[in-house]
Design an enzyme around this catalytic site. Structure first.
Site, PDB file in Angstrom:
ATOM      1  N   LYS A 121       0.839  -1.197   0.000  1.00  0.00           N
ATOM      2  CA  LYS A 121       0.000   0.000   0.000  1.00  0.00           C
ATOM      3  C   LYS A 121       0.871   1.243   0.000  1.00  0.00           C
ATOM      4  O   LYS A 121       1.566   1.533   0.971  1.00  0.00           O
ATOM      5  CB  LYS A 121      -0.917  -0.008   1.226  1.00  0.00           C
ATOM      6  CG  LYS A 121      -1.897  -1.181   1.243  1.00  0.00           C
ATOM      7  CD  LYS A 121      -2.709  -1.239   2.509  1.00  0.00           C
ATOM      8  CE  LYS A 121      -3.691  -2.398   2.500  1.00  0.00           C
ATOM      9  NZ  LYS A 121      -4.476  -2.489   3.744  1.00  0.00           N
ATOM     10  N   LYS A 205      -4.413   6.139   3.036  1.00  0.00           N
ATOM     11  CA  LYS A 205      -4.815   5.963   4.443  1.00  0.00           C
ATOM     12  C   LYS A 205      -3.581   5.946   5.353  1.00  0.00           C
ATOM     13  O   LYS A 205      -3.655   6.345   6.514  1.00  0.00           O
ATOM     14  CB  LYS A 205      -5.655   4.705   4.613  1.00  0.00           C
ATOM     15  CG  LYS A 205      -4.977   3.402   4.178  1.00  0.00           C
ATOM     16  CD  LYS A 205      -4.346   2.669   5.331  1.00  0.00           C
ATOM     17  CE  LYS A 205      -3.671   1.387   4.867  1.00  0.00           C
ATOM     18  NZ  LYS A 205      -3.063   0.640   5.986  1.00  0.00           N
TER      19      LYS A 205
END
Length: 406
Positions: A121, A205
């Site tokens: 990510k 995030k």
């Protein structure tokens, strides 16, 4: 070959199918365990020989989640050739910034029909690439790929606590076959074709988790964190939509779900970095101590400046991302960054902004099609085909009339 079967996705992979997991960190170990519990044969590829020995003889990873016993179908090795031999799927659990260096030496060992499931990510700090762009570039070819994301702490996966995640792939059959590896009574897996949305949500995030940790480290309470998470979800949604994602994706596990876990959960690496920043520690000392303790990579640190550049390139206003990046690179201290955010001009409800951006993108694409004469078919715009068909009709009509007059 097994790879071709998996890519076709007509059926779930049969029990015993071999899966190679790149990386023996916490998440690689947890996902490998989940897959092995589902009856698949798992090989963790690691560079540490002591990890190989411990996993294969004691069924314990000595460096990560060492309190957990590993299932018998999970083994480890340090040879890429051995790990990849006969593998029908690859699960990639290597940090984004290390992916190119990791994949380059073994790209010829990876079969071109074997799906790679990326769990990494972030955005590449120099090229600003997502994993969907980075992996094919490194391999030098198009590769079947899927992308796993969602609110899943490794330790809780090991404990088989009820959890949910999402797998994205442009090919629905690949998403479905990859999901079958993980889906079980303790982990529900959903599928989507919105690769961009899932990747952007997973990347950004981590940036916002650094901010959430900083707020907590400063002792500011829960009001600021709740505000941050809500506003951050809209910000990352706008950026994702500008990149081609669908706005509704951020209302799911890859968006608000993963964002809440990372910003509010106690096991978040990115939040832990932010907490220490909030308590006054320097970023340099934080990263140095984490590296020595094998605490894991906090992807948000590298992703923040990359996301700031990407937002600027796309013409997207991303004040929270900019604030985090400015604190990390020393352009502003934490209190200055917070004050700048709180004194921005007041405007209408931000929750509508992603959907407005999505509609703007739809209208922009439609206008581009209209300027080009509609959707292209075989290289010619629709208007050209219409004119050609109309001309042919006129010729046929004229010939028919001429014959009738005779």
């Amino acid at each position: 070959p097994r790879g071709a079967m998996a890519a076709a996705g007509s059926t779930a992979p049969p029990p015993g199918t071999k899966v190679c997991v790149f990386g023996s960190g916490s998440f690689g170990t947890a996902l490998g365990t989940t897959i092995a519990r589902n009856g698949f044969t798992v090989t963790l590829l690691t560079r540490r020989q002591e990890v190989v020995t411990s996993i294969n003889t004691q069924h314990v990873n000595p460096t990560h989640l060492s309190e957990c016993k590993l299932p018998p179908l999970l083994s480890a090795c340090s040879s890429a050739k051995e790990a990849l031999a006969g593998a029908a799927f690859i699960v990639h659990c290597i940090p984004v910034q290390s992916t190119a260096e990791f994949l380059e030496p073994m790209k010829d060992l990876i079969q071109p029909d074997v799906p790679i499931i990326s769990t990494s990510k972030g955005l590449h700090s120099e090229t600003l690439e997502t994993m969907a762009e980075l992996v094919p570039r490194v391999l030098g070819r198009k590769q079947p790929m899927a992308f796993l994301s969602g609110p899943t702490f490794a330790k809780e996966l090991m404990e088989a606590y009820p959890s949910g995640a999402i797998i994205a792939s442009e090919d629905e059959s690949i998403a479905d076959s990859c999901a079958s590896l993980f889906h079980c009574n303790a982990l529900r897996i959903y599928t989507t074709t919105d690769v961009v949305g899932v990747e952007v949500g997973g990347a950004l995030k981590n940036v916002y988790a650094v901010a959430a940790g900083t707020i907590e480290g400063m002792g500011m309470g829960v009001n600021p964190t709740a505000f941050l998470v809500t506003r951050a979800c809209a910000e990352m949604n706008i950026l994702a939509v500008k990149m081609g994602a669908r706005a509704h994706t951020m209302a799911g596990l890859a968006g608000i779900g993963d964002l809440m876990l990372t910003c509010m959960g106690g096991a978040s690496r990115n939040k832990a970095v932010g907490q220490r920043i909030g308590r006054g520690e320097s970023l340099e000392s934080i990263l140095e101590s984490r590296q020595k303790s094998l605490a894991g990579v906090a992807e948000g640190v590298a992703t923040a400046p990359a996301a700031e550049k990407l937002a600027r390139r796309l013409g997207v206003e991303a004040p929270i991302t900019q604030a985090v990046a400015s604190v990390l690179d020393g352009r502003a201290n934490v209190r200055e960054a917070i004050l700048k955010l709180m004194t921005r001009p007041r405007h209408k409800d931000f929750s509508a902004m992603p959907h407005e951006a999505e509609e703007e993108e739809r209208l922009r694409r439609q206008a581009a099609l209209d300027r080009g004469g509609g959707q292209s078919v075989l290289g010619l715009p629709a208007k050209a085909w219409f004119a050609l068909a109309f001309g042919q009709g006129a010729v046929l009509l004229a010939l028919g009339a001429q014959r009738w007059l005779r």
